[in-house]
Design a protein around this motif. Structure first.
Motif, mmCIF file in Angstrom:
data_model
loop_
_atom_site.group_PDB
_atom_site.id
_atom_site.type_symbol
_atom_site.label_atom_id
_atom_site.label_comp_id
_atom_site.label_asym_id
_atom_site.label_seq_id
_atom_site.Cartn_x
_atom_site.Cartn_y
_atom_site.Cartn_z
ATOM 1 N N ALA A 82 -1.784 18.936 45.427
ATOM 2 C CA ALA A 82 -0.696 18.739 44.460
ATOM 3 C C ALA A 82 0.624 18.438 45.171
ATOM 4 O O ALA A 82 1.374 17.568 44.741
ATOM 5 N N ALA A 83 0.892 19.134 46.264
ATOM 6 C CA ALA A 83 2.177 18.974 46.959
ATOM 7 C C ALA A 83 2.239 17.708 47.806
ATOM 8 O O ALA A 83 3.285 17.078 47.900
ATOM 9 N N LEU A 84 1.115 17.333 48.409
ATOM 10 C CA LEU A 84 1.110 16.243 49.379
ATOM 11 C C LEU A 84 0.546 14.936 48.845
ATOM 12 O O LEU A 84 0.708 13.887 49.464
ATOM 13 N N GLY A 85 -0.179 15.014 47.737
ATOM 14 C CA GLY A 85 -0.756 13.808 47.151
ATOM 15 C C GLY A 85 -1.864 13.188 47.981
ATOM 16 O O GLY A 85 -2.041 11.972 47.957
ATOM 17 N N VAL A 86 -2.596 14.019 48.722
ATOM 18 C CA VAL A 86 -3.714 13.530 49.533
ATOM 19 C C VAL A 86 -4.992 14.266 49.144
ATOM 20 O O VAL A 86 -4.938 15.359 48.579
ATOM 21 N N GLU A 87 -6.130 13.645 49.457
ATOM 22 C CA GLU A 87 -7.405 14.308 49.226
ATOM 23 C C GLU A 87 -7.564 15.443 50.225
ATOM 24 O O GLU A 87 -7.201 15.317 51.400
ATOM 25 N N VAL A 88 -8.092 16.567 49.745
ATOM 26 C CA VAL A 88 -8.288 17.747 50.577
ATOM 27 C C VAL A 88 -9.719 18.236 50.382
ATOM 28 O O VAL A 88 -10.262 18.159 49.283
ATOM 29 N N ARG A 89 -10.315 18.721 51.454
ATOM 30 C CA ARG A 89 -11.654 19.304 51.375
ATOM 31 C C ARG A 89 -11.630 20.700 51.952
ATOM 32 O O ARG A 89 -10.833 21.012 52.842
ATOM 33 N N CYS A 90 -12.527 21.539 51.425
ATOM 34 C CA CYS A 90 -12.654 22.896 51.936
ATOM 35 C C CYS A 90 -14.063 23.402 51.683
ATOM 36 O O CYS A 90 -14.786 22.861 50.856
ATOM 37 N N ALA A 91 -14.418 24.434 52.417
ATOM 38 C CA ALA A 91 -15.718 25.062 52.211
ATOM 39 C C ALA A 91 -15.753 25.673 50.812
ATOM 40 O O ALA A 91 -14.714 26.072 50.273
ATOM 41 N N ILE A 92 -16.945 25.741 50.243
ATOM 42 C CA ILE A 92 -17.081 26.284 48.889
ATOM 43 C C ILE A 92 -16.692 27.750 48.839
ATOM 44 O O ILE A 92 -16.040 28.205 47.926
ATOM 45 N N ARG A 109 -14.267 18.948 47.093
ATOM 46 C CA ARG A 109 -13.378 17.798 47.238
ATOM 47 C C ARG A 109 -12.287 17.950 46.184
ATOM 48 O O ARG A 109 -12.587 18.052 44.987
ATOM 49 N N VAL A 110 -11.039 17.993 46.637
ATOM 50 C CA VAL A 110 -9.908 18.197 45.735
ATOM 51 C C VAL A 110 -9.052 16.933 45.747
ATOM 52 O O VAL A 110 -8.565 16.509 46.798
ATOM 53 N N THR A 111 -8.916 16.322 44.577
ATOM 54 C CA THR A 111 -8.094 15.124 44.418
ATOM 55 C C THR A 111 -7.201 15.313 43.189
ATOM 56 O O THR A 111 -7.333 16.315 42.468
ATOM 57 N N ALA A 112 -6.364 14.338 42.937
ATOM 58 C CA ALA A 112 -5.505 14.387 41.751
ATOM 59 C C ALA A 112 -6.335 14.438 40.470
ATOM 60 O O ALA A 112 -5.880 14.935 39.446
ATOM 61 N N GLU A 113 -7.576 13.927 40.545
ATOM 62 C CA GLU A 113 -8.455 13.925 39.374
ATOM 63 C C GLU A 113 -9.138 15.267 39.140
ATOM 64 O O GLU A 113 -9.727 15.493 38.097
ATOM 65 N N GLY A 114 -9.110 16.153 40.132
ATOM 66 C CA GLY A 114 -9.728 17.465 39.962
ATOM 67 C C GLY A 114 -10.545 17.884 41.168
ATOM 68 O O GLY A 114 -10.439 17.318 42.253
#
Length: 123
Positions: A82-92, A109-114
């Motif tokens: 949300a703050a950086l406007g980039v795709e972010v990934r993390c472990a479940i 996978r975290v994007t602006a779409e969810g």
């Protein structure tokens, strides 16, 4: 359940933007010190490690504390996206050395779409 540390992977993120975000979220972000391939600093007193291109184009950010505003990697990933406007990934969830390869390849996978679950083979 609060995780003992936070690790997220960011695509196309610039270190200056990460510093500004960490300062806003945690408190003053010190100057990054190069240590081999990694960079280290304190952000609001929390040790932070930045590893550029840890996995292909993906940069790793590790916050070595359970005293962040985020209880989980997912919480942090959503805030970073949300703050950086980039795709972010993390472990479940929490990660352990003895989990199966199949479980280790399950990521969020975290994007602006969810947020969505993906298979990401990092090894």
């Amino acid at each position: 359940m609060r995780q003992p540390d936070i690790e997220i992977y960011l695509k196309d993120a610039e270190l200056d933007a990460i510093s500004a975000w960490l300062t806003a979220a945690l408190g003053d972000c010190g100057e990054w010190q190069a240590r081999g391939q990694t960079f280290k600093t304190l952000a609001g007193g929390i040790p932070a490690t930045w590893l550029p291109k840890a996995v292909g184009k993906w940069h790793s950010l590790l916050l070595e504390s359970d005293a962040t505003p985020w209880a989980t990697d997912r919480d942090c990933a959503e805030a970073a996206c949300a703050a950086l406007g980039v795709e972010v990934r993390c472990a479940i969830g929490g990660w352990s050395e003895d989990e199966s390869d199949e479980a280790a390849d399950r990521w969020l996978r975290v994007t602006a779409e969810g947020v969505s679950e993906i298979t990401w083979r990092t090894g």
